[in-house]
Design an enzyme around this catalytic site. Structure first.
Site, PDB file in Angstrom:
ATOM      1  N   SER A   1       5.782  -6.871   4.034  1.00  0.00           N
ATOM      2  CA  SER A   1       6.394  -7.184   5.326  1.00  0.00           C
ATOM      3  C   SER A   1       7.169  -8.491   5.244  1.00  0.00           C
ATOM      4  CB  SER A   1       5.324  -7.286   6.407  1.00  0.00           C
ATOM      5  OG  SER A   1       4.516  -8.435   6.193  1.00  0.00           O
TER       6      SER A   1
ATOM      7  N   LYS B   1      -1.325  -7.431  -8.790  1.00  0.00           N
ATOM      8  CA  LYS B   1      -2.257  -7.478  -7.655  1.00  0.00           C
ATOM      9  C   LYS B   1      -1.874  -6.343  -6.713  1.00  0.00           C
ATOM     10  CE  LYS B   1      -3.024  -8.454  -3.843  1.00  0.00           C
ATOM     11  NZ  LYS B   1      -3.575  -7.588  -2.732  1.00  0.00           N
TER      12      LYS B   1
ATOM     13  N   GLU C   1      -5.189  -3.819  -1.543  1.00  0.00           N
ATOM     14  CA  GLU C   1      -6.614  -3.497  -1.486  1.00  0.00           C
ATOM     15  C   GLU C   1      -6.883  -2.194  -0.739  1.00  0.00           C
ATOM     16  OE1 GLU C   1      -5.903  -6.828   1.599  1.00  0.00           O
ATOM     17  OE2 GLU C   1      -5.036  -6.085  -0.285  1.00  0.00           O
TER      18      GLU C   1
ATOM     19  N   PHE D   1       0.802  -1.224   0.000  1.00  0.00           N
ATOM     20  CA  PHE D   1       0.000   0.000   0.000  1.00  0.00           C
ATOM     21  C   PHE D   1       0.832   1.268   0.000  1.00  0.00           C
ATOM     22  CE2 PHE D   1       0.700  -0.510   4.603  1.00  0.00           C
ATOM     23  CZ  PHE D   1       0.997   0.799   4.979  1.00  0.00           C
TER      24      PHE D   1
ATOM     25  N   GLU E   1       9.597  -3.730  13.075  1.00  0.00           N
ATOM     26  CA  GLU E   1       9.335  -2.692  12.078  1.00  0.00           C
ATOM     27  C   GLU E   1       8.012  -2.016  12.427  1.00  0.00           C
ATOM     28  OE1 GLU E   1       9.358  -2.112   7.250  1.00  0.00           O
ATOM     29  OE2 GLU E   1       8.540  -3.973   8.055  1.00  0.00           O
TER      30      GLU E   1
ATOM     31  N   CYS F   1       9.664   1.458   3.398  1.00  0.00           N
ATOM     32  CA  CYS F   1      10.602   0.409   3.793  1.00  0.00           C
ATOM     33  C   CYS F   1      12.022   0.947   3.898  1.00  0.00           C
ATOM     34  CB  CYS F   1      10.550  -0.758   2.814  1.00  0.00           C
ATOM     35  SG  CYS F   1      11.197  -0.377   1.172  1.00  0.00           S
TER      36      CYS F   1
END
Length: 507
Positions: free
Chosen positions: A237, A184, A187, A160, A392, A292
């Site tokens: 992740s 993909k 969402e 995201f 994280e 990240c």
């Protein structure tokens, strides 16, 4: 802090898939909410694919592969060039979509697009990188040469936090090399992917070469297990990256899975502290820390910590937090649930004996009261045993750890589970050179807080930050999306092609 749940409003529409070059309304009956993070309201819903829709997406991409891969490289390049020009002209539209669903400020969204466009531009020159090698007369009358050929259908599963840039790390190279792509998207912010699909259509890309499959875990597993998908690129992740890598390889796929991070900034006593403080804020709080490559730990070599913390605090006071469409410095977090999870680490820090210097839960945002707000937070004297240090956080929480020496700082960084990015701030060239050799991390910045390499190099970390042997974009990206073939050739008689005085053209 008083937290609020996401406020729901009547959704305007359901974000569909993109299959066979057009919007493909879902019939699965499953959807998920998509929010405007600055308003805290549901603005639309996104379709969640079922098996039939997964199969339809892959079948479309598979059917398009022979025609696209057989098309001359010159014609494929022309489409990529056109896509690049359209993206440059219309990137403002895409930035507004990103801000409305992710929450990052418009300038940050435009920066994301620009970094993604670097890979598009790299792909416009892919002809150079697809060249094979040639050895003449390796034996009497025998030549050996190599070629690079596309894989087939490839899947991209993106996070995201960068709904445009991360997919663009992969699809320009995959498409230019002759593959077909099923993307993909997350969402949480799916509309950028659909917009990109429309742009490819406008650029002249044949139907089926670029497909968008919206969904959740069912769609992820469907791509990982589908026999017609040859490769998977993933960013997310670490636990999910490990799952994607293990599941995909178990099903015979080529997989590159980029995982999480806990990036450190080592500050030596001779560093320019104003530059360092600015850099820590920029790298720690940009995009609300949902990067990240965000700096989440400042490792201060004593006796510099007190002065550095003081300067960071002073500069944090100038930040304006609010709706990304209002010219603010930092926007909201992507969902209320994620905001609450990140905020919980501030309590954990206090419980573990750290000093909460700036508590972002007290922020007064320039935006709707229901927005998913959490201001920049600064935590000093963080124990390395605390979850605030080991996990994280993926939000605007910057930790400070104090160490007695350069050696102790390097040992601390190298002992962590992650190895994505790190930086050193110093005016000592010898120390910087030693650092880049000593440190066991994939991407290193020297007085550069977010060392994301340009598209001609490759992106990826070490240890639990990368699963698989291949990094994103650059030369390694080309290798990932192609297969190498070696040919041994002997021709006994020369042939005659006839006379043609016209200048030869590529077609």
């Amino acid at each position: 802090m008083t937290t609020t749940n996401e406020v729901t409003a009547a959704p305007h529409w359901v974000v569909p898939h993109w299959i066979d070059g057009a919007e493909y309304p879902s019939t699965s009956g499953r959807t998920a909410p998509v929010y405007d993070p600055a308003l805290g309201v549901e603005t639309k819903r996104v379709a969640l694919a079922d098996k039939a829709e997964i199969d339809a997406a892959v079948a479309s991409a598979k059917a398009a592969f022979p025609g696209w891969s057989d098309l001359s490289l010159a014609r494929r390049q022309a489409v990529v060039f056109k896509f690049r020009e359209l993206l440059d002209a219309r990137k403002g539209e895409l930035a507004e979509i990103i801000t409305s669903e992710h929450g990052k400020v418009l300038s940050d969204a435009l920066g994301e697009i620009s970094r993604g466009q670097e890979v598009v531009e790299f792909a416009t020159g892919l002809a150079h990188h697809l060249k094979g090698e040639f050895s003449e007369q390796v034996s009497t009358g025998i030549d050996v040469y190599s070629t690079r050929q596309p894989l087939g259908v490839v899947g991209i599963i993106s996070p995201f936090n960068f709904p445009a840039m991360v997919p663009a790390w992969f699809f320009p190279i995959a498409i230019a090399a002759g593959n077909t792509v099923v993307l993909k998207p997350s969402e949480k912010d799916p509309s950028a992917a659909l917009w990109l699909a429309g742009l490819w259509k406008d650029a002249g890309l044949p139907d089926g070469v670029f497909t968008v499959l919206n969904g959740d875990k069912e769609a992820v597993d469907g791509l990982l297990e589908h026999p017609d998908v040859q490769a998977i690129s993933f960013v997310g992740s670490t636990p999910i990256a490990r799952y994607v890598y293990e599941t995909g390889t178990r099903h015979g796929k080529r997989v590159q899975a980029l995982g999480g991070a806990k990036n450190h900034m080592l500050v030596l006593p001779d560093a320019d502290l104003d530059l360092t403080a600015d850099s820590a804020i920029n790298a720690g709080f940009g995009s609300a820390g949902e990067r990240c490559m965000a700096i989440s730990v400042v490792v201060a070599v004593e006796p510099v910590a007190d002065e550095l913390v003081s300067r960071i605090v002073d500069k944090m006071k100038t930040l304006r937090i609010g709706d990304g469409r209002r010219g603010c410095d930092m926007g909201p977090l992507v969902t209320g649930q994620h905001r609450d999870k990140v905020a919980s680490y501030i309590d954990i820090a206090a419980q573990d004996g750290a000093t909460v210097v700036v508590d972002g839960r007290d922020v007064r945002a320039d935006g709707d009261a229901n927005g998913f707000w959490l201001g920049p937070s600064l935590i000093d004297n963080v124990p390395t045993t605390s979850r605030v240090y080991t996990e994280e956080i993926f939000g605007p929480v910057l930790s400070v750890v104090r160490v007695p020496s350069y050696e102790a700082g390097v040992e601390l960084i190298n002992s962590g589970a992650f190895g994505n990015g790190t930086a050193i701030f110093t005016n000592d060239g010898g120390a910087a050179r030693r650092f880049q050799k000593d440190i066991q991390v994939g991407m290193i910045g020297i007085n550069v807080p977010i060392p994301v390499p340009v598209a001609t190099f490759s992106f990826g970390g070490w240890r639990d930050s990368l699963f698989g042997d291949t990094k994103a974009h650059g030369a390694e990206g080309v290798k990932f999306f192609t297969r190498l073939k070696a040919i041994t050739s002997r021709w006994l008689d020369p042939s005659h092609g006839g006379i043609n005085l016209g200048f030869p053209e590529n077609d």
